[in-house]
Write an enzyme that holds these catalytic residues in place. Structure first.
Site, PDB file in Angstrom:
ATOM      1  N   LYS A  64       0.804  -1.216   0.000  1.00 39.20           N
ATOM      2  CA  LYS A  64       0.000   0.000   0.000  1.00 39.20           C
ATOM      3  C   LYS A  64       0.842   1.272   0.000  1.00 39.20           C
ATOM      4  CE  LYS A  64      -3.339  -0.787  -0.647  1.00 39.20           C
ATOM      5  NZ  LYS A  64      -3.730  -1.234  -2.031  1.00 39.20           N
ATOM      6  N   GLY A  66       1.881   2.552  -3.104  1.00 40.14           N
ATOM      7  CA  GLY A  66       1.842   3.036  -4.478  1.00 40.14           C
ATOM      8  C   GLY A  66       2.339   1.998  -5.466  1.00 40.14           C
ATOM      9  N   THR A  67       2.317   0.733  -5.053  1.00 39.78           N
ATOM     10  CA  THR A  67       2.863  -0.359  -5.868  1.00 39.78           C
ATOM     11  C   THR A  67       2.192  -0.449  -7.229  1.00 39.78           C
ATOM     12  OG1 THR A  67       3.111  -1.566  -3.775  1.00 39.78           O
ATOM     13  CG2 THR A  67       3.485  -2.797  -5.809  1.00 39.78           C
ATOM     14  N   THR A  68       0.861  -0.437  -7.257  1.00 40.89           N
ATOM     15  CA  THR A  68       0.122  -0.613  -8.517  1.00 40.89           C
ATOM     16  C   THR A  68       0.459   0.504  -9.499  1.00 40.89           C
ATOM     17  OG1 THR A  68      -1.682  -1.604  -7.231  1.00 40.89           O
ATOM     18  CG2 THR A  68      -2.161  -0.989  -9.503  1.00 40.89           C
ATOM     19  N   HIS A 126       7.392  -7.540  -2.071  1.00 38.76           N
ATOM     20  CA  HIS A 126       7.365  -6.837  -0.790  1.00 38.76           C
ATOM     21  C   HIS A 126       8.457  -7.390   0.134  1.00 38.76           C
ATOM     22  CE1 HIS A 126       3.720  -4.902  -1.979  1.00 38.76           C
ATOM     23  NE2 HIS A 126       2.934  -5.950  -1.831  1.00 38.76           N
ATOM     24  N   ARG A 147       6.225   5.381   1.207  1.00 39.63           N
ATOM     25  CA  ARG A 147       5.157   6.369   1.338  1.00 39.63           C
ATOM     26  C   ARG A 147       5.066   6.808   2.791  1.00 39.63           C
ATOM     27  NH1 ARG A 147      -1.168   4.784  -0.070  1.00 39.63           N
ATOM     28  NH2 ARG A 147      -2.022   6.903  -0.209  1.00 39.63           N
ATOM     29  N   SER A 155      -4.184   3.040   4.359  1.00 40.33           N
ATOM     30  CA  SER A 155      -4.482   2.322   3.123  1.00 40.33           C
ATOM     31  C   SER A 155      -4.469   0.816   3.358  1.00 40.33           C
ATOM     32  CB  SER A 155      -3.472   2.701   2.041  1.00 40.33           C
ATOM     33  OG  SER A 155      -3.780   2.090   0.810  1.00 40.33           O
ATOM     34  N   ARG A 278      -8.257   2.761  -4.342  1.00 42.34           N
ATOM     35  CA  ARG A 278      -9.187   3.330  -3.355  1.00 42.34           C
ATOM     36  C   ARG A 278      -9.233   4.848  -3.449  1.00 42.34           C
ATOM     37  NH1 ARG A 278      -9.560   5.278   1.868  1.00 42.34           N
ATOM     38  NH2 ARG A 278      -7.304   5.328   2.100  1.00 42.34           N
ATOM     39  N   GLY A 280      -5.648   7.027  -3.314  1.00 45.49           N
ATOM     40  CA  GLY A 280      -4.340   7.509  -3.741  1.00 45.49           C
ATOM     41  C   GLY A 280      -4.019   8.910  -3.260  1.00 45.49           C
TER      42      GLY A 280
END
Length: 318
Positions: A64, A66-68, A126, A147, A155, A278, A280
């Protein structure tokens, strides 16, 4: 994991420290960090069987962070000659970033061969720096993204209850207490961040340390920095044609969250694809954490990062 190694894995996991998990019912501590049983099995597999290639790129994050988003950017950036970002048939328009950039610890050893013929392999994980397969540090290039700790926690909390892996939803307070103890996927998060921060200082040509907030505030500057690190800087022609802008637009939260492929289906048949999009938003923690909770996380962060040269209080505000 192959069948012959299953008994050894069962013996190993039964000997490890075990705690309630935020994302899953239980987490196990392996080589100083907490993982789910499935994730830990994948880590052991890749430690034993994965061989990195010279041109490989590895995106490492705490969940959570900002990986995507950065998966999409990396794919678009590295494959920009094969797929122009304005191509109506670009892979990112009909496949999720997780399909195009798989999580290494979710692959089986037999899956590694599926990527063996690619000259621009991109993987994500991860995994802590101490548990990465040695060949990754030797051969590949690592992009580490972190982050703000408070936003990461909020998140993760929402994602955990959306994923629904636990027998019942976890409360914000229980998740917070586990997170502060370091009992979170790939945690303690502070130790994971510090591990890659130190690697980036010692081997800047091998490890690029990036921050989500800087990506949000200075996307063009950070994209160029990323391209240069990967040995794929933008040419003058690409700059003039607006290619960096096109990549940023293609991979933006607004664009990707509206795609049908990211609104339906599941990752590995378990987590719904829409749960990866969700909000960001930077600073969303203010809507969920009390002043006391925020202060506690800041105090832990300050203590953990003391004398490291790394400070999250200096991150840009948006």
């Amino acid at each position: 994991m192959n069948t012959s190694s299953a008994p050894r894995y069962t013996d190993l996991i039964s000997s490890l420290p075990k705690e309630e998990g935020i994302l899953e019912p239980y987490s196990y501590q392996y080589q100083g960090f907490w993982y789910s049983p499935v994730g830990m099995q994948g880590i052991i597999d890749c430690q034993q069987h994965f061989q990195a290639h010279k041109n490989d790129t590895f995106l490492v994050t705490s969940p959570k962070s900002g990986t995507t988003w950065l998966k999409a950017i990396l794919f678009a950036l590295i494959n920009r000659e094969a797929y122009h970002p304005q191509d109506p048939h670009h892979p990112l328009l009909n496949k999720t970033p997780h399909q195009l950039v798989p999580f290494l610890e979710l692959l089986k050893p037999s899956d590694y061969d599926l990527f063996s013929n690619s000259s621009n392999r991109i993987f994500a994980c991860h995994i802590s720096s101490v548990s990465l397969p040695k060949s990754i540090m030797q051969e590949g290039k690592i992009v580490y993204l972190c982050r703000d700790i408070k936003d990461t926690f909020v998140s993760l909390f929402h994602f955990s209850n959306k994923a629904n892996f636990r027998p019942s939803a976890i409360s914000l307070e229980d998740a917070f207490n586990l997170f502060c103890k370091g009992v979170t996927l790939s945690g303690p998060i502070w130790d994971q961040i510090l591990g890659y921060w130190k690697e980036s200082l010692e081997r800047p040509h091998k490890v690029l340390f990036m921050r989500y907030e800087e990506m949000m505030q200075e996307p063009h500057l950070q994209l160029r920095r990323l391209a240069k690190f990967l040995g794929k800087p933008f040419s003058q022609e690409e700059e003039k044609s607006g290619l960096p802008d096109q990549i940023i637009k293609l991979c933006s939260f607004d664009s990707m969250s509206k795609l049908e492929v990211n609104k339906t289906g599941t990752l590995v048949g378990a987590i719904s694809n829409d749960s990866f999009f969700r909000s960001g938003v930077v600073g969303d923690w203010k809507n969920y954490l009390t002043a006391e909770m925020a202060s506690k996380l800041d105090q832990i962060t300050e203590k953990k990062f003391r004398d490291s040269g790394l400070s999250f209080t200096m991150l840009p505000s948006i």
